[in-house]
Design a protein around this motif. Structure first.
Motif, PDB file in Angstrom:
ATOM      1  N   THR A  15      47.117  47.991  38.303  1.00  0.00           N
ATOM      2  CA  THR A  15      46.518  47.006  37.612  1.00  0.00           C
ATOM      3  C   THR A  15      47.488  46.374  36.663  1.00  0.00           C
ATOM      4  O   THR A  15      48.287  47.177  35.979  1.00  0.00           O
ATOM      5  CB  THR A  15      45.393  47.752  36.814  1.00  0.00           C
ATOM      6  OG1 THR A  15      45.598  48.481  36.121  1.00  0.00           O
ATOM      7  CG2 THR A  15      44.160  48.121  37.948  1.00  0.00           C
ATOM      8  N   ALA A  16      47.314  45.092  36.373  1.00  0.00           N
ATOM      9  CA  ALA A  16      48.325  44.488  35.476  1.00  0.00           C
ATOM     10  C   ALA A  16      47.545  43.264  34.925  1.00  0.00           C
ATOM     11  O   ALA A  16      46.669  42.928  35.382  1.00  0.00           O
ATOM     12  CB  ALA A  16      49.522  43.895  36.443  1.00  0.00           C
ATOM     13  N   THR A  17      48.263  42.997  33.513  1.00  0.00           N
ATOM     14  CA  THR A  17      47.447  41.994  32.810  1.00  0.00           C
ATOM     15  C   THR A  17      48.258  40.907  32.871  1.00  0.00           C
ATOM     16  O   THR A  17      49.496  40.663  32.616  1.00  0.00           O
ATOM     17  CB  THR A  17      47.606  42.529  31.354  1.00  0.00           C
ATOM     18  OG1 THR A  17      46.734  43.864  31.235  1.00  0.00           O
ATOM     19  CG2 THR A  17      46.859  41.310  30.486  1.00  0.00           C
ATOM     20  N   VAL A  18      47.820  39.678  33.377  1.00  0.00           N
ATOM     21  CA  VAL A  18      48.344  38.369  33.374  1.00  0.00           C
ATOM     22  C   VAL A  18      48.657  37.863  32.310  1.00  0.00           C
ATOM     23  O   VAL A  18      47.955  37.841  31.302  1.00  0.00           O
ATOM     24  CB  VAL A  18      47.394  37.221  34.398  1.00  0.00           C
ATOM     25  CG1 VAL A  18      48.051  35.951  34.536  1.00  0.00           C
ATOM     26  CG2 VAL A  18      46.967  38.221  35.523  1.00  0.00           C
ATOM     27  N   PRO A  19      50.052  37.298  32.187  1.00  0.00           N
ATOM     28  CA  PRO A  19      50.472  36.777  30.825  1.00  0.00           C
ATOM     29  C   PRO A  19      50.000  35.367  30.943  1.00  0.00           C
ATOM     30  O   PRO A  19      49.388  34.565  31.891  1.00  0.00           O
ATOM     31  CB  PRO A  19      52.071  36.816  30.899  1.00  0.00           C
ATOM     32  CG  PRO A  19      52.023  36.766  32.352  1.00  0.00           C
ATOM     33  CD  PRO A  19      51.028  37.548  33.337  1.00  0.00           C
ATOM     34  N   GLY A  20      50.004  34.822  29.706  1.00  0.00           N
ATOM     35  CA  GLY A  20      49.798  33.097  29.656  1.00  0.00           C
ATOM     36  C   GLY A  20      50.733  32.424  30.190  1.00  0.00           C
ATOM     37  O   GLY A  20      51.970  32.894  30.308  1.00  0.00           O
ATOM     38  N   GLY A  21      50.487  31.179  30.882  1.00  0.00           N
ATOM     39  CA  GLY A  21      51.484  30.344  31.480  1.00  0.00           C
ATOM     40  C   GLY A  21      50.714  28.933  31.864  1.00  0.00           C
ATOM     41  O   GLY A  21      49.478  28.874  31.707  1.00  0.00           O
ATOM     42  N   PRO A  22      51.530  28.079  32.168  1.00  0.00           N
ATOM     43  CA  PRO A  22      51.138  26.671  32.758  1.00  0.00           C
ATOM     44  C   PRO A  22      50.253  26.772  33.869  1.00  0.00           C
ATOM     45  O   PRO A  22      50.434  27.782  34.896  1.00  0.00           O
ATOM     46  CB  PRO A  22      52.445  26.085  32.933  1.00  0.00           C
ATOM     47  CG  PRO A  22      53.300  26.739  33.241  1.00  0.00           C
ATOM     48  CD  PRO A  22      52.959  28.156  32.404  1.00  0.00           C
TER      49      PRO A  22
END
Length: 339
Positions: free
Chosen positions: A304-311
């Motif tokens: 499980t991973a947390t998505v970073p913010g981005g365009p």
């Protein structure tokens, strides 16, 4: 009836004396004297009526008649030749290093080695074979770490210590850690080995495969490029002091990434994504594009991973482990609707 002497063996020795000779003949029982050119033997033993063992006294160079005396008279004489024997020399010991456990076969070169009666390493006797006047083959005995002077003894005396007459006992290499301890099956990563007594390493072995590229950085560190391999194996280092203890090392296949859930989300950070695939137990990184993110290894098949913010738009997700980096899957960020 006076004793008779028929042979003296050996028939020559150094002027310094000390040669043990066997005198054969008849009527030798009860001998009261053994003489070499009129000089009494240093010592002698009557073994039987036909044999005496005697030690030659010092004498000038040349022929000296050997006679035996007993109460019935003096025997005939047989010549013994005194020669001026030069001191032996040791000029080189090859190889010049070996383990403290001994057993290294070395070539001792020098001069005047014929008739050698002893070879010693720091005073410890060694087994040896005299090959010629300039060569002896000896087997190093057990020794202590450091330099050991190699001395040859002949009828002419003992060799003097010279710069080339030393044999160096090396301490056994010891390994304490290998970082990293994993590699792709194709090999490639540089493994840092730490330990002690690692100087002059002649091989770094991953199982039975020698690392073709390695650097001895110091007595406590070696940098080695892992060769290709499979499964679990052991790393050992070979030096003049022997072979080190083994350290565990494993070859792992690259991870595979087969699914993302969900496959998309907002442009803001915080969405938790479940990655499925294989080979995740040794995962070292999860990336969304060029950005590494925090992750949790749930099992060998799930992260499980947390998505970073981005365009807004697609981004490639990959998993990296000790076996390499997976092929990527696409996660798509969707911009919030405008009002």
């Amino acid at each position: 009836m006076a004793p008779t002497v028929s042979t003296v063996s050996p028939s020559q020795g150094p002027t310094t004396g000390g040669t043990t000779v066997t005198i054969t003949g008849a009527g030798l029982t009860g001998a009261t004297a053994v003489r070499f050119g009129g000089t009494p033997a240093a010592s002698y033993t009557v073994n039987s009526s036909t044999q005496i063992t005697a030690v030659t006294p010092a004498h000038s160079a040349g022929s000296a008649p050997v006679t035996v005396v007993n109460p019935t008279g003096t025997s005939n004489s047989v010549p013994f030749t005194y020669v001026t024997a030069a001191l032996p020399t040791v000029t080189a010991v090859t190889p010049s290093t070996g383990p403290m456990s001994g057993g290294t076969t070395v070539s001792v070169t020098g001069t005047g080695l014929t008739g050698a009666t002893a070879v010693s390493f720091a005073g410890t006797p060694a087994s040896f074979t005299v090959n010629s006047a300039t060569l002896i083959t000896a087997v190093a005995p057990v020794g202590s770490a450091g330099a050991a002077e190699v001395v040859v003894t002949t009828p002419g005396g003992q060799s003097a210590v010279s710069p080339g007459s030393y044999f160096f006992y090396a301490a056994s290499p010891v390994l304490q850690s290998a970082v990293p301890s994993l590699s792709p099956t194709a090999g490639g990563p540089t493994v840092t080995l730490t330990g002690s007594n690692l100087l002059n390493a002649s091989a770094v072995l991953f199982g039975s495969t020698n690392a073709t590229t390695y650097t001895v950085d110091s007595s406590t560190q070696i940098s080695a490029k892992a060769p290709a391999g499979t499964g679990t194996t052991q790393i050992t280092v070979v030096t003049p002091g022997g072979t080190s203890n083994p350290l565990p090392f494993a070859y792992v296949a690259a991870p595979t990434l087969t699914g993302l859930a969900p496959t998309g989300g907002p442009t803001s950070a915080g969405t938790v994504v479940t990655l499925t695939g294989t080979g995740f137990s040794t995962a070292t990184a999860v990336q969304f594009g060029m950005t590494a993110v925090g992750f949790t290894v749930v099992s060998d098949t799930q992260i499980t991973a947390t998505v970073p913010g981005g365009p807004a738009g697609p981004v490639t997700v990959t998993v990296t482990s000790g076996g390499g980096t997976s092929t990527g899957l696409t996660y798509t960020r969707v911009a919030a609707p405008a009002i």
